[in-house]
Structure formats: structure tokens, C-alpha cells
Scaffold this motif. Structure first.
Motif, PDB file in Angstrom:
ATOM      1  N   GLY A 150       0.691  -0.866   0.124  1.00 41.35           N
ATOM      2  CA  GLY A 150       0.073  -0.060   0.145  1.00 41.35           C
ATOM      3  C   GLY A 150       0.390   1.491   0.193  1.00 41.35           C
ATOM      4  O   GLY A 150      -0.251   2.449  -0.226  1.00 41.35           O
ATOM      5  N   LEU A 151       2.074   0.907   0.003  1.00 43.85           N
ATOM      6  CA  LEU A 151       3.251   2.395  -0.163  1.00 43.85           C
ATOM      7  C   LEU A 151       3.967   2.373  -1.110  1.00 43.85           C
ATOM      8  O   LEU A 151       4.212   1.300  -1.207  1.00 43.85           O
ATOM      9  N   PRO A 152       4.251   3.154  -1.898  1.00 44.41           N
ATOM     10  CA  PRO A 152       5.211   3.500  -2.767  1.00 44.41           C
ATOM     11  C   PRO A 152       6.797   2.761  -2.088  1.00 44.41           C
ATOM     12  O   PRO A 152       7.206   2.698  -0.599  1.00 44.41           O
ATOM     13  N   THR A 153       7.572   1.822  -3.424  1.00 43.57           N
ATOM     14  CA  THR A 153       9.153   1.292  -2.796  1.00 43.57           C
ATOM     15  C   THR A 153       9.618   2.849  -2.254  1.00 43.57           C
ATOM     16  O   THR A 153       9.833   3.665  -2.398  1.00 43.57           O
ATOM     17  N   ARG A 154      10.399   1.845  -0.951  1.00 42.52           N
ATOM     18  CA  ARG A 154      11.535   3.528  -0.603  1.00 42.52           C
ATOM     19  C   ARG A 154      13.029   2.883  -0.718  1.00 42.52           C
ATOM     20  O   ARG A 154      13.855   1.315  -0.878  1.00 42.52           O
ATOM     21  N   TYR A 155      13.626   3.443  -1.466  1.00 41.20           N
ATOM     22  CA  TYR A 155      14.978   2.805  -2.266  1.00 41.20           C
ATOM     23  C   TYR A 155      15.548   4.062  -0.497  1.00 41.20           C
ATOM     24  O   TYR A 155      16.290   4.719  -0.330  1.00 41.20           O
ATOM     25  N   TYR A 156      16.251   2.323   0.365  1.00 37.89           N
ATOM     26  CA  TYR A 156      17.504   3.377   0.798  1.00 37.89           C
ATOM     27  C   TYR A 156      18.924   3.175   0.971  1.00 37.89           C
ATOM     28  O   TYR A 156      19.296   2.016   0.310  1.00 37.89           O
ATOM     29  N   LEU A 157      19.683   3.964   0.998  1.00 41.95           N
ATOM     30  CA  LEU A 157      21.065   3.915   0.415  1.00 41.95           C
ATOM     31  C   LEU A 157      22.527   4.360   1.128  1.00 41.95           C
ATOM     32  O   LEU A 157      21.962   4.871   2.279  1.00 41.95           O
ATOM     33  N   ASP A 158      23.337   3.572   0.910  1.00 40.73           N
ATOM     34  CA  ASP A 158      24.406   4.005   1.774  1.00 40.73           C
ATOM     35  C   ASP A 158      24.950   5.537   1.805  1.00 40.73           C
ATOM     36  O   ASP A 158      24.806   6.092   0.956  1.00 40.73           O
ATOM     37  N   ARG A 159      24.999   5.701   2.991  1.00 42.08           N
ATOM     38  CA  ARG A 159      25.300   7.399   2.752  1.00 42.08           C
ATOM     39  C   ARG A 159      26.948   7.742   2.399  1.00 42.08           C
ATOM     40  O   ARG A 159      27.140   9.025   2.139  1.00 42.08           O
ATOM     41  N   VAL A 160      27.367   6.923   1.865  1.00 36.51           N
ATOM     42  CA  VAL A 160      28.062   7.451   1.346  1.00 36.51           C
ATOM     43  C   VAL A 160      28.352   7.738  -0.787  1.00 36.51           C
ATOM     44  O   VAL A 160      29.271   8.402  -0.948  1.00 36.51           O
ATOM     45  N   TYR A 161      27.305   7.401  -0.696  1.00 38.74           N
ATOM     46  CA  TYR A 161      27.057   8.144  -2.202  1.00 38.74           C
ATOM     47  C   TYR A 161      25.932   9.185  -2.050  1.00 38.74           C
ATOM     48  O   TYR A 161      25.470   9.771  -3.301  1.00 38.74           O
ATOM     49  N   LEU A 162      25.392  10.126  -0.819  1.00 38.61           N
ATOM     50  CA  LEU A 162      24.984  11.354  -0.929  1.00 38.61           C
ATOM     51  C   LEU A 162      26.044  12.367  -1.042  1.00 38.61           C
ATOM     52  O   LEU A 162      27.152  12.308   0.090  1.00 38.61           O
ATOM     53  N   ASP A 163      25.192  13.442  -1.327  1.00 38.92           N
ATOM     54  CA  ASP A 163      25.743  14.669  -1.333  1.00 38.92           C
ATOM     55  C   ASP A 163      25.683  15.424   0.220  1.00 38.92           C
ATOM     56  O   ASP A 163      24.749  16.361   0.339  1.00 38.92           O
ATOM     57  N   TRP A 164      26.475  15.069   1.039  1.00 39.97           N
ATOM     58  CA  TRP A 164      26.294  15.812   2.507  1.00 39.97           C
ATOM     59  C   TRP A 164      26.179  17.321   2.475  1.00 39.97           C
ATOM     60  O   TRP A 164      25.845  17.612   3.420  1.00 39.97           O
ATOM     61  N   THR A 165      27.090  18.005   1.489  1.00 40.03           N
ATOM     62  CA  THR A 165      26.631  19.740   1.533  1.00 40.03           C
ATOM     63  C   THR A 165      25.764  20.104   1.629  1.00 40.03           C
ATOM     64  O   THR A 165      25.706  21.149   2.381  1.00 40.03           O
ATOM     65  N   ARG A 166      24.821  19.499   0.719  1.00 39.89           N
ATOM     66  CA  ARG A 166      23.356  19.585   0.758  1.00 39.89           C
ATOM     67  C   ARG A 166      22.306  19.156   2.204  1.00 39.89           C
ATOM     68  O   ARG A 166      20.590  19.896   2.192  1.00 39.89           O
ATOM     69  N   MET A 167      22.638  18.535   2.629  1.00 42.27           N
ATOM     70  CA  MET A 167      22.053  18.199   4.053  1.00 42.27           C
ATOM     71  C   MET A 167      21.976  18.510   5.383  1.00 42.27           C
ATOM     72  O   MET A 167      23.234  18.835   5.853  1.00 42.27           O
ATOM     73  N   GLU A 168      21.181  19.216   5.907  1.00 44.89           N
ATOM     74  CA  GLU A 168      20.601  19.352   7.050  1.00 44.89           C
ATOM     75  C   GLU A 168      19.711  19.071   7.964  1.00 44.89           C
ATOM     76  O   GLU A 168      18.913  18.699   8.374  1.00 44.89           O
ATOM     77  N   PRO A 169      20.435  18.652   8.810  1.00 42.91           N
ATOM     78  CA  PRO A 169      20.156  17.858  10.116  1.00 42.91           C
ATOM     79  C   PRO A 169      18.785  18.433  11.260  1.00 42.91           C
ATOM     80  O   PRO A 169      18.683  19.400  11.242  1.00 42.91           O
ATOM     81  N   THR A 170      17.635  17.800  10.969  1.00 43.70           N
ATOM     82  CA  THR A 170      16.924  18.597  11.810  1.00 43.70           C
ATOM     83  C   THR A 170      16.391  17.688  13.200  1.00 43.70           C
ATOM     84  O   THR A 170      16.661  16.755  13.539  1.00 43.70           O
ATOM     85  N   GLN A 171      15.192  18.273  13.613  1.00 41.84           N
ATOM     86  CA  GLN A 171      14.852  17.226  14.677  1.00 41.84           C
ATOM     87  C   GLN A 171      13.942  16.701  15.002  1.00 41.84           C
ATOM     88  O   GLN A 171      13.597  15.772  16.152  1.00 41.84           O
ATOM     89  N   THR A 172      13.283  16.431  13.533  1.00 43.09           N
ATOM     90  CA  THR A 172      12.682  15.735  13.576  1.00 43.09           C
ATOM     91  C   THR A 172      11.952  14.006  13.367  1.00 43.09           C
ATOM     92  O   THR A 172      13.412  13.211  13.238  1.00 43.09           O
ATOM     93  N   VAL A 173      11.315  13.037  14.424  1.00 44.55           N
ATOM     94  CA  VAL A 173      11.684  11.451  14.792  1.00 44.55           C
ATOM     95  C   VAL A 173      10.075  11.632  14.499  1.00 44.55           C
ATOM     96  O   VAL A 173       8.966  11.641  15.006  1.00 44.55           O
TER      97      VAL A 173
END
Length: 269
Positions: free
Chosen positions: A171-194
Motif C-alpha cells: 500500500g505504500l511506494p517502494t522506498r530506496y535506502y542508500l549507503d551514506r557514502v553516495y549522498l551529497d552531504w553538503t546539501r543535507m541539514e539535520p533536523t530534530q524530527t522523529v
């Protein structure tokens, strides 16, 4: 490889009709302020929307005096009910539950359904359950895949991975979980969301994404300590397909429509 049709969902729909009732083949317990409210092996599932069920608990399996009839009737999708307050010592929670009336499906007449948030901790056997009951008709698979995944937004490449762990949940879209080494972390900002999921557990991180034109809140998340059923996703990062441009083996995937509980309650699900 054939291109994906632009308007064809890549996941199966829910099939359970509203009003469906089934037995719950497991012990269900609820606690408020660390005190037991109910303990039953005779619960029933009832579907008020197709996405997932609610528990119905026999009145005899609820702590004596914990429910107080408010003298108010409720008209729900599958029948009428009487609204109940929950009272545990000096603690009172109005509208915490309802007792099903005679026009409800026969398997739940006289039983009680609690609002999920009115109970502090829910357990199936000895494992805590979050957000809502686990549906017996929902399957969740975490499959390693060698198909390349690229994630873009506003023309920026957020991730470009040669493989992923695909989470396929009914009932939900397929989610794709990726190894962190393949992300551009310069564009990622951590939040407090849980957030929590009854099938995957509680998230350990969320990130907003900053492109050259905008900041998009809470687009990616991770489970450092997922449930054992989806252990391959531990520490990997997924993006909301609904909010990014996702390519699988070079083919663009259509953005799925956002799926919410409100949609279910409007009979979209």
C-alpha cells in the motif's frame, strides 16, 4: 529494460474493505502512566479505513472502573458507539475510547476501541508497537538491489548510488535506502524530527535538503536501529519519492501521490 509508465503505481494497493473484522491471534496490552489498562488474548481487528485496522478489546479484559460512559453517542463508519472517558486514579482522559453498539459488525458488538494516542504504550505479546496496529495483510520486505538509484531535486544531484536496499510495504511506494557514502552531504541539514513506524521502528535522524533555489524540510531519514524484520536498512538513508526526482537504472520514476491517514478517512483508501 522497459521504461516505467508515468502514471502507473509501482506498488500494490490495499485490499481490505472498511468494516472487515478478524480475530487478533496475539496478546494485546495497553498501559497508561505505567499502569495496565487492558490485557487480552481475545481482541478483534476492525478496519475503519483500508490502510490498517484498530483493536477491539472485550470489556471484561479492561481494568474495572477504567472506563466511564460519557452519555454521548458516536456515529462511526461501520456503526454506532458510546463515547468513553479513561480514568486511572487521578488521571482522566476524555474521549479516550468508544464501546461498539448493536449496529456494529457482529464480531465487535460490546467491545471497546481505544484511541491510539490515549494509551501511553501498546504491546503485541512482549514487543511495543508504535503509531497503529500492524495489519495482518501488510507485508514489508527489505531487499538488496543492484539497480542504480539517483536522487535529484531542483536540478541538483542529492545521491547517486550503484545499489540500494528496497523496502516494499503493502500500500505504500517502494522506498530506496542508500549507503551514506553516495549522498551529497553538503546539501543535507539535520533536523530534530522523529517519526515512528509499526513495521520499521523509530527513526534516528532526519534531514532537510538545501538546493540552489530552496530549502526543502525533512526529505530524508534513517533508522540506525530498525526492527529485525528490516535490519538491512540500518544506517542507510531514504528520500521521500513524493518530493524528489528519483531515477532507477537511469529511468525516471513517477512521483507517487502523497499518502496520508486523512486520505484513508476520506475513503481514498
Amino acid at each position: 529494460m522497459t521504461e516505467y509508465p508515468p502514471d502507473t503505481p509501482d506498488y500494490p494497493a490495499m485490499i481490505v474493505p472498511v468494516g472487515h473484522v478478524e480475530p487478533v491471534p496475539r496478546r494485546i496490552r495497553g498501559f497508561v502512566a505505567s499502569r495496565p489498562v487492558f490485557d487480552t488474548v481475545r481482541a478483534r481487528y476492525v478496519w475503519l479505513w483500508p490502510g490498517y485496522p484498530q483493536y477491539c478489546v472485550p470489556r471484561d479484559d479492561i481494568v474495572e472502573g477504567a472506563l466511564v460512559d460519557e452519555g454521548r453517542s458516536m456515529a462511526l463508519k461501520v456503526g454506532g458507539a458510546r463515547r468513553q472517558s479513561l480514568r486511572m486514579g487521578s488521571l482522566t482522559r476524555p474521549g479516550a475510547a468508544w464501546e461498539w453498539g448493536e449496529d456494529a459488525p457482529s464480531g465487535i458488538v460490546g467491545q471497546v476501541t481505544f484511541r491510539w494516542e490515549a494509551i501511553d504504550a501498546w504491546f503485541e505479546e512482549d514487543e511495543q508497537v508504535f503509531v497503529h496496529p500492524r495489519s495482518p495483510y501488510t507485508r514489508v520486505d527489505a531487499l538488496r538491489s543492484g539497480r542504480a538509484v539517483r536522487v535529484e531535486l531542483d536540478g541538483a544531484v542529492l545521491a547517486d548510488a550503484p545499489s540500494s536496499v528496497m523496502v516494499l510495504e503493502t500500500g505504500l511506494p517502494t522506498r530506496y535506502y542508500l549507503d551514506r557514502v553516495y549522498l551529497d552531504w553538503t546539501r543535507m541539514e539535520p533536523t530534530q524530527t522523529v517519526t515512528s513506524c509499526p513495521y520499521k521502528g523509530m527513526t534516528s535522524g532526519y534531514w532537510s535538503v538545501r538546493t540552489d533555489t530552496a530549502t526543502h524540510p525533512d526529505l530524508a531519514w534513517t533508522y540506525d536501529f530498525p526492527t529485525r524484520q528490516v535490519s538491512p536498512i540500518a544506517g542507510l538513508v531514504a528520500f521521500y519519492n513524493e518530493k524528489v526526482d528519483l531515477y532507477l537504472d537511469g529511468w525516471p520514476l513517477p512521483r507517487p501521490a502523497p499518502v496520508t491517514r486523512a486520505d484513508w478517512e476520506k475513503e481514498h483508501r
